[in-house]
Scaffold this active site. Sequence first.
Site, PDB file in Angstrom:
ATOM      1  CE  LYS A   1     -11.024 -35.348   4.803  1.00 37.83           C
ATOM      2  NZ  LYS A   1     -10.489 -34.012   5.015  1.00 37.83           N
TER       3      LYS A   1
ATOM      4  NE  ARG B   1     -18.228 -28.282   9.612  1.00 36.94           N
ATOM      5  CZ  ARG B   1     -17.308 -28.376   8.656  1.00 36.94           C
ATOM      6  NH1 ARG B   1     -16.563 -29.475   8.565  1.00 36.94           N
ATOM      7  NH2 ARG B   1     -17.108 -27.390   7.803  1.00 36.94           N
TER       8      ARG B   1
ATOM      9  CG  ASP C   1     -13.390 -31.886  -0.801  1.00 40.23           C
ATOM     10  OD1 ASP C   1     -12.464 -31.089  -1.039  1.00 40.23           O
ATOM     11  OD2 ASP C   1     -13.980 -31.933   0.294  1.00 40.23           O
TER      12      ASP C   1
HETATM   13  C1  S3P Z   1     -14.165 -28.770   4.241  1.00 46.31           C
HETATM   14  C2  S3P Z   1     -14.349 -27.738   3.375  1.00 46.31           C
HETATM   15  C3  S3P Z   1     -13.669 -27.653   2.080  1.00 46.31           C
HETATM   16  C4  S3P Z   1     -13.163 -29.015   1.632  1.00 46.31           C
HETATM   17  C5  S3P Z   1     -12.443 -29.747   2.722  1.00 46.31           C
HETATM   18  C6  S3P Z   1     -13.328 -29.942   3.927  1.00 46.31           C
HETATM   19  C7  S3P Z   1     -14.844 -28.721   5.545  1.00 46.31           C
HETATM   20  O1  S3P Z   1     -12.567 -26.785   2.213  1.00 46.31           O
HETATM   21  O2  S3P Z   1     -12.326 -28.882   0.518  1.00 46.31           O
HETATM   22  O3  S3P Z   1     -12.029 -31.021   2.248  1.00 46.31           O
HETATM   23  O4  S3P Z   1     -14.885 -29.735   6.261  1.00 46.31           O
HETATM   24  O5  S3P Z   1     -15.363 -27.646   5.872  1.00 46.31           O
HETATM   25  P1  S3P Z   1     -12.726 -25.185   2.103  1.00 46.31           P
HETATM   26  O6  S3P Z   1     -13.538 -24.734   3.243  1.00 46.31           O
HETATM   27  O7  S3P Z   1     -11.332 -24.651   2.182  1.00 46.31           O
HETATM   28  O8  S3P Z   1     -13.358 -24.945   0.769  1.00 46.31           O
END
Ligand code: S3P
Length: 419
Positions: A14, A19, A306
């Site tokens: 995901k 990105r 996560d």
């Molecule tokens: C993610 C970063 C994390 C993660 C989220 C996805 C990402 O969040 O918890 O599920 O794709 O960069 P944070 O950047 O808020 O820590």
Amino acid sequence: MKKLEGSIQFPGDKSISHRYAMLAAIATGESEIHFFSTSADCQSTLNCLKSLGVKVDRKDNVVKIAGAGLDGLRAPAGSLDAGNSGSTMRMLSGILAGQAFGSVLTGDASLSRRPMKRVADPLIQMGASIKTAEGGCPPLEIKGGCLKPIRYEMPVASAQVKSAILLAGLFAEGETEVVEKLPTRDHTELALEQMGADIGRHQRTIAVRGRARLEGKKFYVPGDISSAAFFIVAGLLASNSNLVLHNVGLNPTRTALLDLLVPMGGRVKVVNLEILNGELLGDLHVDSSQLEGGGIPEELVPGLIDELPVLAVMGTQTELGLAFRGAAELRVKESDRLAAVAENLRRMGAEVEEFPDGLRVPGKQKLHGVEIDPHADHRIAMAFSIAALVAEGTTVIKDSSCVDISFPDFFETLGRVAV
Ligand code: S3P
């Protein structure tokens, strides 16, 4: 617990899918993204990009995106709906900060409670105008334009915030620098390198030079290790398991789970390593294990953010239990994950101690089947589905369709391997 057996190919990661889609939208030329995530969150990103005038063509899990170039996005007709997706809202803010037109980013009830000041602050420093609702929450009203590069020391360890600043940096004349408190996932940096951006990394500092031309590309997204995590834990806990998980993304900034579980006695073997588009991936063989448990060092927390809900569930089945601190961020995820884990573990009859920034779960506990309230949070629903496998009796997960946010085939996949 049932036997876990078989092989699984997980949908594309995901984080990486978000990105690749966003960068493809502002690149030159066409990108073709294979094994694009099946998550509702990544569809939210594609929908927002379409509303910004980007040509997106999705056939199953192959997404073709015609790059609009750095200056080719168009003002959306209405607000941009990020749905439940924090990544969509935060990272897209970085791109919108570089646009001369105004836009409004909205989200569902859960996203509308989440903190956005962490992205608004640095983007305002770069010259964008950003208004939030009370408490720094969505909707976000963004009017961008002429950005200037900054050097920003991040007060929170967040890959989304880091990425938002790097994306905005692409629109600023000169070099934008982000300094991380603790290392977080580096998919944005790797994708930027792959697309020809001028990006440098030195210890915890990442620098990107603005106005670079990004080249569209053919991408392959590795399987999502954060989805695989539920099956890794289930496979280790089951008394008779033999699971093979194919093409799992093994970027070292995402594998803290394995770094933690293997020394605890987790029998996970990594084979067939390869690198695609700068991202490491491989197959995992997971066997039943006796897990010792213990404390999770604070510096590992951002890399496990996560996975902590399912690790807390796992803790109840270990020798020593599991404890972690330094995870206050879990309170501002799709739900308050510390409270949701504690509440549902207690419902299952387990003992758990809740701290402002962590949990302590004693080991060798018996769980019993109950009704679980996931608080509309996909990772809580999936973590407690694994708890259900080790519990005595039947567990019902309320509103279980929330798993669609990251892994729509979760229950089907679990049903296939839990024989
Ligand atoms: C993610 C970063 C994390 C993660 C989220 C996805 C990402 O969040 O918890 O599920 O794709 O960069 P944070 O950047 O808020 O820590």
